[in-house]
Design an enzyme around this catalytic site. Structure first.
Site, mmCIF file in Angstrom:
data_model
loop_
_atom_site.group_PDB
_atom_site.id
_atom_site.type_symbol
_atom_site.label_atom_id
_atom_site.label_comp_id
_atom_site.label_asym_id
_atom_site.label_seq_id
_atom_site.Cartn_x
_atom_site.Cartn_y
_atom_site.Cartn_z
ATOM 1 N N LYS A 89 10.458 1.489 6.357
ATOM 2 C CA LYS A 89 10.168 0.771 7.621
ATOM 3 C C LYS A 89 9.862 1.763 8.745
ATOM 4 O O LYS A 89 8.890 1.602 9.476
ATOM 5 C CB LYS A 89 11.369 -0.115 8.025
ATOM 6 C CG LYS A 89 11.729 -1.171 6.984
ATOM 7 C CD LYS A 89 12.865 -2.063 7.452
ATOM 8 C CE LYS A 89 14.197 -1.365 7.659
ATOM 9 N NZ LYS A 89 14.770 -0.760 6.418
ATOM 10 N N ARG A 128 18.326 -8.430 11.718
ATOM 11 C CA ARG A 128 18.990 -8.101 10.465
ATOM 12 C C ARG A 128 19.951 -9.190 10.032
ATOM 13 O O ARG A 128 20.563 -9.091 8.967
ATOM 14 C CB ARG A 128 19.807 -6.837 10.673
ATOM 15 C CG ARG A 128 19.257 -5.612 10.039
ATOM 16 C CD ARG A 128 20.232 -4.518 10.365
ATOM 17 N NE ARG A 128 20.157 -3.449 9.454
ATOM 18 C CZ ARG A 128 19.382 -2.371 9.649
ATOM 19 N NH1 ARG A 128 18.595 -2.299 10.685
ATOM 20 N NH2 ARG A 128 19.420 -1.401 8.779
ATOM 21 N N ARG A 158 15.985 12.021 1.797
ATOM 22 C CA ARG A 158 15.482 11.880 3.169
ATOM 23 C C ARG A 158 16.056 12.950 4.112
ATOM 24 O O ARG A 158 17.220 13.301 4.045
ATOM 25 C CB ARG A 158 15.845 10.508 3.727
ATOM 26 C CG ARG A 158 15.461 10.394 5.211
ATOM 27 C CD ARG A 158 15.446 9.014 5.717
ATOM 28 N NE ARG A 158 16.673 8.300 5.474
ATOM 29 C CZ ARG A 158 16.828 7.018 5.724
ATOM 30 N NH1 ARG A 158 15.819 6.326 6.196
ATOM 31 N NH2 ARG A 158 17.970 6.432 5.485
ATOM 32 N N ARG A 194 21.140 12.173 7.475
ATOM 33 C CA ARG A 194 21.941 11.192 8.212
ATOM 34 C C ARG A 194 23.309 10.997 7.569
ATOM 35 O O ARG A 194 23.426 10.989 6.344
ATOM 36 C CB ARG A 194 21.207 9.837 8.239
ATOM 37 C CG ARG A 194 20.199 9.750 9.345
ATOM 38 C CD ARG A 194 19.292 8.549 9.266
ATOM 39 N NE ARG A 194 19.877 7.282 8.879
ATOM 40 C CZ ARG A 194 19.192 6.157 8.799
ATOM 41 N NH1 ARG A 194 17.905 6.143 9.099
ATOM 42 N NH2 ARG A 194 19.768 5.042 8.428
ATOM 43 N N ARG A 235 25.318 -0.248 2.450
ATOM 44 C CA ARG A 235 24.143 -0.736 3.193
ATOM 45 C C ARG A 235 23.301 -1.678 2.328
ATOM 46 O O ARG A 235 22.766 -2.668 2.826
ATOM 47 C CB ARG A 235 23.293 0.455 3.654
ATOM 48 C CG ARG A 235 23.886 1.114 4.896
ATOM 49 C CD ARG A 235 23.369 2.516 5.104
ATOM 50 N NE ARG A 235 21.949 2.573 5.380
ATOM 51 C CZ ARG A 235 21.199 3.658 5.215
ATOM 52 N NH1 ARG A 235 21.747 4.776 4.781
ATOM 53 N NH2 ARG A 235 19.924 3.630 5.494
#
Ligand code: AP5
Length: 217
Positions: free
Chosen positions: A13, A88, A127, A160, A171
């Site tokens: 996203k 969300r 990531r 992160r 998540r």
């Protein structure tokens, strides 16, 4: 054009919103980036959000809804926006619909970036994020030109806190329980467009840009 980007954590996203916002000329509004910025600055919002984020839980609806309402009133969002990470929950989606309706506006498209849970785990494990501008990279699929340094602003790349395996598992659970129902919410309103996110970044961007009728740079 008012656009919502849906999809699981790590679907791309942020990657797509940044590219498409540039070619369409709309602001990219990311609630995750806003919260990470607040955490980094140590604001009251950041102190509240930090614990939820690190565990992979959602920040309470009333907090995030207030922030997004304020952001949508800023001048750069008047002609359109790409929302990444919001809504969300059903409560957030209804609040957004009501807020836009009060402004005489509406969502034009909800673009759902479809990616499997296995791919999510692969993407999140590699990531890296720029500490200064928030741009996402991937050590294998989308590496920076120089190791550990952002191509755009020269900032330091980091991992992160919520990209640790336990938080990623949570998540994904939260996504399936609370956010996936928004696919039906927007489907029932005739606003949903599914995009296969398991393709190269450029292909996914082109499909979204064509859908939104935006000219590439
Ligand atoms: P947020 O920052 O919104 O996290 P998320 O939704 O979990 O999504 P991600 O940022 O992890 O992934 P992404 O889909 O943007 O993928 P990306 O482009 O980086 O939220 C974080 C937290 O904040 C939440 O858990 C919650 O606590 C809180 N929060 C935020 N909004 C909230 C809200 N509305 N309500 C309540 N709480 C909220 O890509 C992932 C990786 O894959 C990158 O490395 C990228 O380079 C790579 N990649 C991208 N596309 C491709 C591709 N096509 N092929 C190969 N690799 C790719």
């Amino acid at each position: 054009m008012n656009v919502v980007l849906l999809g699981p954590p790590g679907a791309g996203k942020g990657t797509q919103a940044e590219r498409v916002a540039k070619s369409c000329g709309f602001p990219h509004i990311s609630t995750g980036d806003m919260l990470r910025d607040a955490v980094a600055k140590g604001t009251e919002l950041g102190k509240l959000a930090k614990g939820y984020m690190e565990k992979g839980e959602l920040v309470p609806d009333e907090v995030i809804i207030g922030i997004v309402k304020e952001r949508l009133l800023e001048p750069d969002a008047e002609k359109g926006f790409i929302l990444d990470g919001f809504p969300r929950t059903l409560e957030q989606a209804i609040a957004l619909e009501n807020e836009l309706s009060a402004l005489g506006r509406k969502i034009d498209f909800a673009v759902n970036i479809e990616v499997s849970d296995e791919e999510v785990v692969r993407r999140i494990s590699g990531r890296r994020i720029c500490r200064s501008c928030g741009r996402p990279y991937h050590v294998e699929f989308n590496p920076p030109k120089a190791d550990g340094i952002c191509d755009v602003c020269g900032g330091e790349l980091y991992r992160r806190a919520d990209d640790e395996p336990e938080a990623v598992r949570r998540r994904l659970e939260v996504y399936h329980a609370q956010t996936a129902p928004l696919v039906d919410f927007y489907g029932q309103r005739g606003l949903l467009v599914g995009v296969d996110g398991a393709r190269p970044v450029e292909e996914v961007s082109s499909e979204i840009e064509n859908l939104l009728n935006c000219r590439k740079e």
